[in-house]
Design a protein around this motif. Structure first.
Motif: not given
Lengths: 268, 622
Positions: B40-43, B130-141, B177-179
């Protein structure tokens, strides 16, 4: 001490007492009977007897105790043992303990009279030696003791081991002298087995009595003394040498000889 | 539950399996997660480069609408979450989400932190940071965000439009940002699969082990336990089916062997015991009967003596006397038997004895229309036996066979043959002594009815007596002290304690020391001193070669003997003939054959017939 009676018969079985008394009385003998050891000893105190005929298996005092008591107190009175439980052991034990004969029950009148006749004659011979105390050997004062190296079964028969491992068997002088007028000797055939304490020969007399010889040793007969067929009297004349009966291959000499009385010890 | 082998084994193997499978699942899941994230990162990186490249020209021309158009159209593609371009100040200039445009992003926010944590912003960072993994809010993907700086370049400061100053390094950043929902879904699916397969393998292995244990361990062990209980309860004829040839199968086999030997020993003991009580009984009976017989015999013989002149009575009396004397002989023979008297053994031909017995039974055979077949071997050696007793044995067996056949007729077969058997298992040690010639034979303790060899045994700090089996090669020794199987015992003479161990000898089977016993006249008997080792060596006897036996078989086509009765038929007073028999016949036969150092056995099938097999040694042991 009262009068002398002929025979004291001891047996716990009345019919035996009756029968013996019946037969002996018919022969003119005075018989006293006792049903147990104590009353027999009591009778011995009251009378003198020429002969005692005693059963072995009796309650309280058994026949062997009576036998030793008679030997101790009346050495001049011969004892004949009898039992319905006739085993080799009983026969050997009786004769070794000093009984002059062993008669297994049931017996016929003839067998009874034969042994009683022999017993009374024995007593007669003992008496002729007078008041002389009885010798410790088998001579009992009136016979020739058996030679050294021989072993004897009471006063009845003897055996001697030969150097080739065989054994000679014969009757003792005491036995021969109590038989009057031998007419023939009935022997067992060669190759047959004889057993210690069991009859191995019958001696018929001119008085039509038949005396049983109990074997001193078990084994297989390999030779009979054929001279006896022509002249049975050799048994009386030279019982220890020329008058031998059988040559046997003993089956268990070590044990059986230990059951016999060595003659050598008598001579000393 | 955990006291049993099965669950224990299942638990142990199951736990091992689940640990291994679990570890494997965890590791592979981790690898997959890392791989997918990387992908995903590469993408995302590629996408960022694409955005940067495709917007570059528009930026140079400062065609903002064009740039906005590009951002929007790219972000409309599937699997693209958000595309934003921020300026140096953190203001969102372009965004796939229109409402974000113009909003300020806090420099301390997650996306900016990696560069702006230091006082002066870094200008270059490796892709990882430079990458990060995050959630917009706790329930979202989850989303994977990647920041790509838009660096200053010559065309930027030389462009005619709003030309950026030359000294700036970074002009802004592109944030894509990619889901991760797809990757997460796949991972969750794989995780579930792995957990399921781990559980499946756990249950599968448990099931297989469970079945294995049940089939190959539980059932045979249960059977063994059941068998030991049955034997303890006295049922020595209980045998286990030897299904497998694994260790438990071997155990079952040796168990069966043990019970067989126990049964044999008990049978022997039982016989000796019965014979002993029979002996006592016979002795009592003999004594009791002989007294009344004395009455009959003395009176009748006396009467005969006195009536010699009356021949008409004489004949009758003779019968009475003769028959009473016959009774006397019968009682005497009973007594002889009861005393186990030494038979009057002479050399005799077995075939002749068979002929004589058959001759006596001839009448009975004809009456019952029974055919007698003789299959006697020619040129049998003579045997040393009491011919009368052996004849009684054969006669008794023939009469039994006649009874078994009954009125409908049948066949009796009598055969004789010469056999050669190994001395092992049949030769008895009759004399045994130590180096100082003390006898070791113990008449008191008998094994299989024979006097044993008693020796003093020392094991560790304990000592006791061991009774060795007097039968060469049978090994039914009796230990009077506790010795575990496989341990060596020091043997010595019970009387003088002289050691019987010969240190110069070694057991060829187990290398233990050997106990050497002198058997006078028959050389030395060597016995292994290790309990459980079956080594025995008796040179003189072995050198004697095979023993010769005459085997006689008496078979009938009669009713047979049931399996229940079969083991008991040699017991005194055991009869299946009801009122017809005394139950003494076969026990007397047993006693006679035993007295001749022989053996008798029986095989029978209901409705088919019975066969008695007798073996008599040609030469009696001395």
């Amino acid at each position: 001490m009262g009068s002398e009676l002929d025979i004291l018969v001891i047996d716990d079985e009345q019919v035996v007492l009756d029968a013996v008394e019946h037969i002996c009385s018919a022969e003119g003998l005075q018989v006293k009977t006792a049903q147990d050891g104590p009353s027999a000893l009591q009778a011995l105190d009251q009378h003198r007897f020429r002969l005692v005929l005693c059963d072995i298996m009796m309650p309280e005092v058994d026949g062997f105790q009576v036998l030793s008591e008679v030997q101790r107190r009346f050495p001049q009175t011969p004892v004949i043992m009898s039992t319905g439980f006739s085993t080799v052991e009983n026969a050997v034990k009786s004769l070794s303990a000093g009984a002059i004969d062993f008669v297994p029950k049931p017996f016929t009148a003839d067998e009874l009279l034969s042994t009683i006749t022999r017993g009374l004659r024995y007593r007669g011979l003992l008496k002729t030696t007078g008041g002389r105390s009885v010798a410790s050997d088998d001579s009992r004062g009136f016979t020739v003791p058996c030679p050294a190296r021989y072993s004897r079964l009471g006063y009845m028969s003897w055996t001697v081991m030969e150097s080739d491992g065989s054994a000679l068997i014969g009757v003792s002088h005491a036995f021969a002298r109590t038989i009057e007028g031998i007419s023939s000797i009935e022997t067992v055939a060669e190759q047959e087995e004889i057993v210690q304490g069991i009859q191995c020969a019958q001696i018929h007399t001119t008085a039509e009595l038949t005396h049983s010889v109990l074997s001193p040793l078990s084994g297989k007969i390999i030779e009979r003394n054929l001279r006896l067929e022509k002249d049975p009297h050799i048994v009386e004349k030279d019982p220890y040498f020329a008058g031998w009966l059988y040559r046997i291959i003993p089956s268990d000499p070590d044990y059986e000889l230990s059951q016999l009385t060595p003659c050598g010890s008598d001579a000393v | 539950m955990l006291k049993r082998i099965g669950p224990k084994l299942i638990l142990l193997v199951g736990a091992t399996a689940i640990t291994i499978v679990g570890l494997f699942a965890y590791l592979s899941l981790e690898a997959m997660r890392t791989g997918m994230l990387g992908e995903v990162e590469r993408h995302a990186n590629q996408l960022s480069e694409t955005v940067r490249a495709s917007t570059r020209y528009a930026m140079l021309l400062n065609e903002r609408d064009h740039i906005r158009q590009i951002v929007r159209s790219i972000s409309q593609q599937q699997d693209i979450g958000k595309v934003r371009i921020l300026n140096k100040l953190g203001e969102i200039i372009y965004s796939s989400v229109e409402t974000d445009v113009g909003m300020m992003v806090d420099k301390d926010a997650e996306a900016c932190y990696s560069c702006h944590s230091a006082d002066r912003p870094l200008e270059r960072l490796p892709i990882k940071e430079r990458t990060r993994v995050f959630q917009v809010h706790p329930d979202s993907s989850r989303y994977l965000g990647i920041i790509t700086p838009i660096n200053n370049e010559q065309s930027c400061w030389s462009a005619p439009c709003h030309a950026h100053p030359r000294e700036r390094t970074v002009l802004g950043v592109l944030d894509v940002a990619l889901p991760l929902s797809d990757a997460d879904r796949t991972l969750a699916k794989i995780r579930l699969e792995l957990v399921l397969s781990a559980l499946a393998s756990f249950f599968g292995i448990s099931l297989i082990i469970g079945l294995f244990v049940r089939r190959w361990v539980d059932r045979p062990v249960k059977e063994l336990v059941h068998a030991t209980q049955a034997v303890a309860d006295g049922n020595l004829s209980y045998t286990i089916k030897e299904r497998h040839n694994d260790e438990l199968g071997v155990l079952a086999g040796s168990f069966n062997n043990m019970t067989r030997r126990l049964a044999d020993a008990r049978m022997q003991l039982f016989q000796s015991d019965k014979l002993a009580s029979l002996g006592r009984l016979a002795a009592g009976v003999a004594h009791e009967i002989n007294n009344p017989l004395t009455g009959v015999l003395t009176y009748s013989s006396f009467l005969m003596r006195r009536t010699q002149d009356r021949p008409e009575i004489q004949d009758d009396l003779k019968v009475i006397v003769r028959e009473t004397i016959r009774c006397r002989e019968i009682v005497k023979s009973l007594l002889d038997f009861a005393r186990q008297s030494v038979p009057k053994k002479v050399e005799a031909s077995v075939n002749e004895i068979i002929d004589r017995a058959v001759h006596v039974a001839k009448n009975q055979l004809t009456v019952h229309s029974i055919q007698l077949v003789k299959e006697t071997a020619n040129e049998l050696p003579k045997v040393t036996v009491d011919a009368n007793q052996i004849q009684q044995v054969f006669l008794n067996l023939i009469v039994n066979a006649v009874d078994a056949i009954g009125p409908r007729g049948g066949t009796i077969t009598i055969s004789s043959a010469l056999l050669h058997l190994s001395p092992r298992g049949i030769t008895q040690v009759r004399k045994a002594q130590c180096g100082k010639r003390h006898s070791l034979i113990d008449e008191e303790v008998r094994i299989g009815g024979l006097p044993s060899i008693g020796v003093r045994a020392v094991f560790g700090s304990t000592e006791g007596t061991v009774h060795l089996d007097p039968v060469y090669g049978r090994h039914s020794h009796q230990y009077g002290l506790t010795v575990p199987v496989g341990s060596e015992v020091q043997f010595s003479c019970t009387e003088c304690q002289t050691s019987l161990i010969d240190p110069s000898l070694q057991c060829p089977l187990c290398s233990a020391q050997l106990c050497v016993i002198d058997t006078p006249g028959q050389g030395l008997l060597e016995v292994c001193s290790r309990r459980g080792c079956d080594y025995e060596h008796w040179e003189t006897v072995d050198n004697g070669g095979l023993r010769e036996y005459v085997e006689i078989k008496v078979s009938d086509t009669g009713s047979g003997i049931s399996a229940d009765d079969l083991p008991r038929i040699f017991e005194p007073f055991y009869t299946t003939k009801g009122q017809k028999g005394t139950g003494l016949g076969l026990s007397v036969i047993w006693g006679i054959i035993d007295n001749h150092n022989g053996a008798i056995s029986v095989a029978s099938e209901l409705g088919q017939g019975t066969t008695f097999t007798i073996r008599i040694p040609v030469r009696q042991p001395r």
